[in-house]
Structure formats: structure tokens, C-alpha cells
Design a protein around this motif. Structure first.
Motif, PDB file in Angstrom:
ATOM      1  N   THR A 171      69.014 -17.846  23.207  1.00 11.52           N
ATOM      2  CA  THR A 171      67.758 -16.660  23.131  1.00 11.52           C
ATOM      3  C   THR A 171      68.449 -15.611  22.397  1.00 11.52           C
ATOM      4  O   THR A 171      69.689 -15.461  22.495  1.00 11.52           O
ATOM      5  CB  THR A 171      67.162 -16.524  24.470  1.00 11.52           C
ATOM      6  N   LEU A 172      67.644 -15.005  21.881  1.00 17.58           N
ATOM      7  CA  LEU A 172      68.053 -13.515  21.251  1.00 17.58           C
ATOM      8  C   LEU A 172      68.727 -12.596  22.536  1.00 17.58           C
ATOM      9  O   LEU A 172      69.685 -12.145  22.106  1.00 17.58           O
ATOM     10  CB  LEU A 172      67.034 -12.649  20.539  1.00 17.58           C
ATOM     11  N   VAL A 228      74.654  -9.033  16.532  1.00 14.87           N
ATOM     12  CA  VAL A 228      73.166  -8.914  16.648  1.00 14.87           C
ATOM     13  C   VAL A 228      72.474  -7.710  15.794  1.00 14.87           C
ATOM     14  O   VAL A 228      71.736  -7.902  14.987  1.00 14.87           O
ATOM     15  CB  VAL A 228      72.373  -9.120  18.014  1.00 14.87           C
ATOM     16  N   PHE A 235      66.454 -19.381  19.361  1.00 16.91           N
ATOM     17  CA  PHE A 235      66.979 -19.617  17.871  1.00 16.91           C
ATOM     18  C   PHE A 235      66.726 -21.287  17.749  1.00 16.91           C
ATOM     19  O   PHE A 235      67.253 -22.069  18.603  1.00 16.91           O
ATOM     20  CB  PHE A 235      68.247 -19.308  17.717  1.00 16.91           C
ATOM     21  N   TRP A 268      74.450 -19.692  16.806  1.00 21.17           N
ATOM     22  CA  TRP A 268      73.119 -19.086  17.780  1.00 21.17           C
ATOM     23  C   TRP A 268      72.077 -20.343  18.077  1.00 21.17           C
ATOM     24  O   TRP A 268      71.155 -19.823  18.865  1.00 21.17           O
ATOM     25  CB  TRP A 268      72.685 -17.954  17.159  1.00 21.17           C
TER      26      TRP A 268
END
Length: 188
Positions: free
Chosen positions: A85-86, A97, A21, A81
Motif C-alpha cells: 500500500t502507499l 514517495v 500498488f 512497490w
């Protein structure tokens, strides 16, 4: 009205390379080189706008464009966030999420909900000049939001659009009647 809008997604950053992000990172060395090498590949513009983020400003400059900052073209604010990273966020907050990916009004990160991003960008597009050629240097999320607005597509379609760094998406028409001419065309 026979306007044109060319949306340029900023060149690569450390966040785009890491699938993280964004946290308003500058262009990385490769992104700066790509943008400099792409100088002159855009047609003449009557006006040039860019998002306020460092990557947008640096991409416009490397492309040789003198851009006016437009706050409505700023990146999606993903709150706490940013910079992660995701995968990292999903490991720590899987339910958050899931909500973020499936509920347009959810903002578990404390930033901007997807619905808010889509409304902000749609409002900008509704006021975009319908005459001449406008070049916009912005973020992938903003380009996706523009495409959803033009197509009157549901928010779930947002996740089905891939906009790579340093690509151009072209619209024709004018407010209320934009059409998509091409999307995600590489400039390098």
C-alpha cells in the motif's frame, strides 16, 4: 475521421480495494460479479483491445468481449512497490514517495517512471484507429495517461484524476485531435 475510443477501467481487485500498488492480481469476487452484470452495456465495437494484465483480460471476458492483447496498454510498472500500500511504502521510504509524486522522471521503485508511462500511452493514442469504435479494457493509470495526452496537461494533473474500477471514458475524433466526451462513467 470520426473515430471513437471507449476506455474501460478493469473491475475491482484486491489491490484496488486495499489502495495497494497492483501486482497483476485477478478480479476479486465482487469485481467479477460487477463485470458480469455489466455485460451488454457497451455499444458495438469494431475492435476490442485490452492490457495484458489478468484483471483486464478477465474484465473483457466477463463483459463478453473478445479482446486482442495490446502490450502498450499494460499497467504502470511500479517495480518493488507492487503489492504494497502507499501508506506502507511511505512509512518506509517517505523521500522516495515524495520524489515519485513530484518528479515525473523519478522511478525510486525500480519500475517505470511516470514520464515513461505517459510517453508510452501517448504513442499508443497517436496510432489509435481514427475510424470506427475501439473498446479498450485497461488500467486506471493508462486511462489517466490518455486523458493527460488528449488535454496536453502537465504530468502533475495525473494525480488529480480519479478513475474508479469498471468505469468508461469516451473519446471522439482521431489521432492528433481526440476530444473527451465523458470520463469515469460507471458501467454497473
Amino acid at each position: 475521421m470520426n473515430g471513437r475510443v471507449t476506455l474501460v477501467c478493469h473491475s475491482s481487485t484486491s489491490a484496488t480495494n486495499a489502495a495497494a500498488f497492483a501486482a497483476d492480481e485477478p478480479l476479486d469476487a465482487r469485481g467479477a460479479r460487477w463485470a458480469t452484470e455489466a455485460r451488454g452495456r457497451l455499444t458495438r465495437a469494431d475492435r476490442v483491445l485490452c492490457g495484458p494484465g489478468a484483471a483486464c483480460r478477465q474484465t473483457a471476458e466477463a463483459l463478453g468481449l473478445s479482446a486482442k492483447i495490446e502490450p502498450a496498454l499494460g499497467d504502470w510498472d511500479l517495480g518493488r512497490w507492487r503489492g504494497r500500500t502507499l501508506d506502507e511504502v511511505a512509512a518506509d521510504e517517505s523521500d522516495a514517495v515524495t520524489a515519485w509524486l513530484s518528479e515525473p522522471d523519478a522511478a525510486p521503485h525500480g519500475g517505470e517512471a511516470q514520464a515513461t508511462l505517459l510517453a508510452r500511452v501517448a504513442a499508443w493514442l497517436a496510432e489509435a484507429p481514427g475510424e470506427g469504435h475501439t473498446v479498450v479494457v485497461t488500467h486506471a493509470a493508462v486511462v489517466r495517461a490518455v486523458l493527460l495526452s488528449v488535454l496536453h496537461a502537465p504530468p502533475t494533473a495525473f494525480w488529480r484524476i480519479d478513475i474508479a474500477p469498471l468505469t468508461a471514458t469516451r473519446l471522439r475524433g482521431g489521432p492528433g485531435r481526440w476530444t473527451i466526451r465523458s470520463t469515469a462513467t460507471p458501467l454497473r
